[in-house]
Design a protein around this motif. Structure first.
Motif, PDB file in Angstrom:
ATOM      1  N   ARG A 130      77.578  -3.219  18.674  1.00 37.21           N
ATOM      2  CA  ARG A 130      76.362  -2.559  19.186  1.00 37.21           C
ATOM      3  C   ARG A 130      76.705  -1.670  20.377  1.00 37.21           C
ATOM      4  NH1 ARG A 130      72.616  -2.767  15.462  1.00 37.21           N
ATOM      5  NH2 ARG A 130      73.184  -4.541  14.191  1.00 37.21           N
ATOM      6  N   ASN A 131      77.544  -2.184  21.275  1.00 33.61           N
ATOM      7  CA  ASN A 131      77.982  -1.393  22.428  1.00 33.61           C
ATOM      8  C   ASN A 131      78.667  -0.105  21.985  1.00 33.61           C
ATOM      9  OD1 ASN A 131      77.087  -3.101  24.404  1.00 33.61           O
ATOM     10  ND2 ASN A 131      79.052  -4.184  24.630  1.00 33.61           N
ATOM     11  N   ALA A 132      79.537  -0.248  20.980  1.00 35.54           N
ATOM     12  CA  ALA A 132      80.317   0.902  20.536  1.00 35.54           C
ATOM     13  C   ALA A 132      79.435   1.921  19.827  1.00 35.54           C
ATOM     14  CB  ALA A 132      81.439   0.440  19.610  1.00 35.54           C
ATOM     15  N   LEU A 133      78.410   1.425  19.148  1.00 36.19           N
ATOM     16  CA  LEU A 133      77.563   2.316  18.347  1.00 36.19           C
ATOM     17  C   LEU A 133      76.550   3.066  19.212  1.00 36.19           C
ATOM     18  CD1 LEU A 133      76.892   3.184  15.455  1.00 36.19           C
ATOM     19  CD2 LEU A 133      75.264   1.271  15.331  1.00 36.19           C
ATOM     20  N   ALA A 134      76.080   2.419  20.282  1.00 36.08           N
ATOM     21  CA  ALA A 134      74.965   2.965  21.058  1.00 36.08           C
ATOM     22  C   ALA A 134      75.152   4.431  21.465  1.00 36.08           C
ATOM     23  CB  ALA A 134      74.694   2.088  22.273  1.00 36.08           C
ATOM     24  N   PRO A 135      76.313   4.833  22.003  1.00 31.97           N
ATOM     25  CA  PRO A 135      76.432   6.220  22.444  1.00 31.97           C
ATOM     26  C   PRO A 135      76.932   7.190  21.363  1.00 31.97           C
ATOM     27  CG  PRO A 135      78.317   4.965  23.199  1.00 31.97           C
ATOM     28  CD  PRO A 135      77.478   4.035  22.388  1.00 31.97           C
ATOM     29  N   GLU A 161      73.036   3.192   9.366  1.00 28.88           N
ATOM     30  CA  GLU A 161      71.839   3.854   8.811  1.00 28.88           C
ATOM     31  C   GLU A 161      70.565   3.252   9.396  1.00 28.88           C
ATOM     32  OE1 GLU A 161      73.530   5.001   4.353  1.00 28.88           O
ATOM     33  OE2 GLU A 161      72.232   3.270   4.617  1.00 28.88           O
ATOM     34  N   ALA A 162      70.590   1.939   9.598  1.00 31.38           N
ATOM     35  CA  ALA A 162      69.392   1.257  10.078  1.00 31.38           C
ATOM     36  C   ALA A 162      69.093   1.587  11.538  1.00 31.38           C
ATOM     37  CB  ALA A 162      69.547  -0.253   9.908  1.00 31.38           C
ATOM     38  N   GLU A 163      70.062   2.166  12.249  1.00 34.13           N
ATOM     39  CA  GLU A 163      69.845   2.599  13.634  1.00 34.13           C
ATOM     40  C   GLU A 163      68.676   3.574  13.728  1.00 34.13           C
ATOM     41  OE1 GLU A 163      71.605   2.141  17.232  1.00 34.13           O
ATOM     42  OE2 GLU A 163      71.326   0.548  15.761  1.00 34.13           O
ATOM     43  N   GLY A 164      68.493   4.345  12.661  1.00 27.05           N
ATOM     44  CA  GLY A 164      67.363   5.258  12.638  1.00 27.05           C
ATOM     45  C   GLY A 164      67.594   6.575  13.361  1.00 27.05           C
TER      46      GLY A 164
END
Lengths: 270, 231
Positions: A130-135, A161-164
């Motif tokens: 999650r940390n890596a994906l956030a930015p 994909e579900a991040e939206g």
């Protein structure tokens, strides 16, 4: 905005994320780009080892987040290439020491001064991922041509994909063995694409030299060594910068030629 | 109230059903009284007489026709289970059948002369539409049907009360008719699920990778799940 933030992830561990990140970073820097690598695998840092910068670490990501140092102080410059920096992970803490918001704040400080920010994601789908994906502006999924790795890659793509936020996602197939694929013992590139239906960024053939170079902290792309893997990674770096480098059958055709030659030799010996 | 004679409007006019019990002379007299009592309601009506198994001779039928005739009511047809009665009717040139299916329909309805209103709206049944590939780890639960425009990858799960339609490859786990509906089906362009359940039945894909993928439909038949061509 400046820099493009690219997160490199896989879901499954051991598919070659860290090695690919290090080599891609070096290849991009060699193309004249300003590059920062961030190791988001807090508690299990590796990127510094693979890049050969372990002994130069003073501060780390958690020190920056917790305000013990300035961002610049924690960044380790790789002196072998023009503009390559590493922001190492903390080894003594765990992933909860950093939040996704911290990562976004941190990368936004760097965006203005660099072309590419590569984030090496930890394996798994929890906090560290999650940390890596956030930015991330983009995500590169690394997988191996094996059912389990592809399964995890599929899961990861689903989570992205579900991040939206519609984050563009592309795929790198690592450790392909053309011979095994030809014999039908390994999933082919098309088999993998069939399942993942994600744009292919490149195929890196299995290459023993990669292991040697990782152990020495000397990324393959550093010197202008020409091994199948380093060539493939350089091609991927060029594609990231927008160059049109054809993908594909290249590796397989090469293999085919080698095999045909080898067969020829064997026959002449006999 | 006496229910030995019932009246019902049908497409062909009036259906008069006379119960098989009782003497015919009494019953025919009662029918005449009924018509007299209703007066203008019957005038010009075309009557179909339904007699059940009762046996009537030709002269008895002729008699009732005459009596109806006198009251402006036309006896068109006679329905009976008795061959003798039918024979008698035919000799009097009366019809001996309506459209039988229609009769069955009509009999189930109450006295209603107007045809039912036509509703052009097709209501269908509720469902969920997913316009992308369902990847490993994603699940869909719906009490209705589920339609996926895309693949359902291994590790994805769909549970539906109704049918499951996949316009793509189906490789995950699907359960149609999860509420127990054995008429539910699972359709896919390429049906290769990890596991497929319909109501209480469960099956796995046959292990023949050489087979060329074709659209298939899985359904419960003869106590097991079968896949047939989906066309």
């Amino acid at each position: 905005m400046g820099a493009r933030v690219i997160t490199i992830t896989s879901g499954k561990g051991g598919v070659g994320k860290t090695t690919a990140t290090a080599n891609l970073a070096v290849a991009l820097a060699n193309l004249g780009k300003k590059v920062v690598c961030i190791d988001a695998d807090i508690g299990l840092r590796n990127l510094d080892v693979v890049m050969g910068l372990e002994n130069r670490i003073v501060y780390d990501l958690v020190d920056v987040v917790e305000g013990r140092c300035k961002l610049r102080q924690a960044m380790v410059k790789d002196k072998r290439v023009p503009d390559l920096y590493l922001l190492p992970a903390a080894q003594t803490r765990d992933k909860t020491a950093v939040s996704p918001q911290d990562m976004v704040a941190l990368t936004s400080q760097l965006r203005g001064d660099y072309d590419y920010i590569l984030i090496d994601s930890p394996a798994g789908i929890e906090w560290g991922f999650r940390n890596a994906l956030a930015p991330a502006d983009e995500v590169i999924i690394i997988t191996n041509p094996e059912a389990s790795a592809v399964r995890d890659a599929d899961r990861i793509i689903g989570l992205v994909e579900a991040e939206g936020r519609k984050i563009p996602t592309s795929l790198v197939i690592n450790r392909a063995k053309p011979d095994m694929i030809r014999r039908g013992d390994m999933l082919s590139v098309n088999d993998v694409l069939d399942i993942l239906s994600t744009p292919l960024l490149g195929v890196i053939p299995d290459d023993e030299q990669i292991i040697v170079s990782s152990n020495r902290g000397n990324p393959l792309t550093l010197d202008n060594q020409k091994t199948p893997a380093s060539e493939a990674i350089r091609d991927i770096a060029r594609r990231i910068t927008g160059a049109k480098v054809p993908i594909g059958e290249l590796e397989r055709k090469k293999g085919g030629l080698f095999r045909r030659l080898a067969r020829l030799f064997r026959r002449s010996k006999a | 109230m006496d229910d030995s004679i019932t009246l019902k409007g049908i497409k062909e006019g009036l259906l008069v059903t006379v119960k098989p019990e009782g003497r015919w002379s009494d019953l025919s007299g009662r029918l005449v009284t009924l018509i007299d009592a209703q007066g203008s309601f019957f005038r010009g009506a075309q009557v179909t007489l339904s007699l059940g198994p009762r046996e009537l001779r030709q002269n008895e039928l002729a008699n009732v026709r005459k009596q109806l005739d006198e009251r402006g009511v036309i006896l068109k047809a006679v329905l009976s289970d008795s061959t003798a009665t039918l024979e008698a009717a035919r000799k009097l040139e009366l019809r001996t059948a309506l459209h039988v299916t229609e009769l069955a329909e009509e009999q189930s309805e109450a006295l209603e002369l107007r045809p039912p209103p036509i509703d052009p709206e097709e209501y269908g049944s509720p469902g969920v539409m997913v316009k992308r590939t369902l990847r490993n780890g994603r699940t869909i639960h719906s009490e209705g049907h589920v339609v996926v425009l895309g693949d359902v990858n291994a590790g994805a799960v769909i549970v539906a009360g109704g049918d499951i339609i996949v316009w793509g490859r189906l490789r995950g786990i699907v359960h149609a008719g999860a509420g127990g509906d054995e008429s539910a089906v699972v359709c896919a362009l390429h049906l290769a699920p990890t596991q497929l359940r319909i109501a209480g039945y469960i099956t796995i894909s046959p292990d023949d990778k050489q087979r060329k993928p074709r659209p298939e439909k899985a359904l419960v038949r003869n106590g097991r799940i079968e896949a047939v061509a989906w066309e």
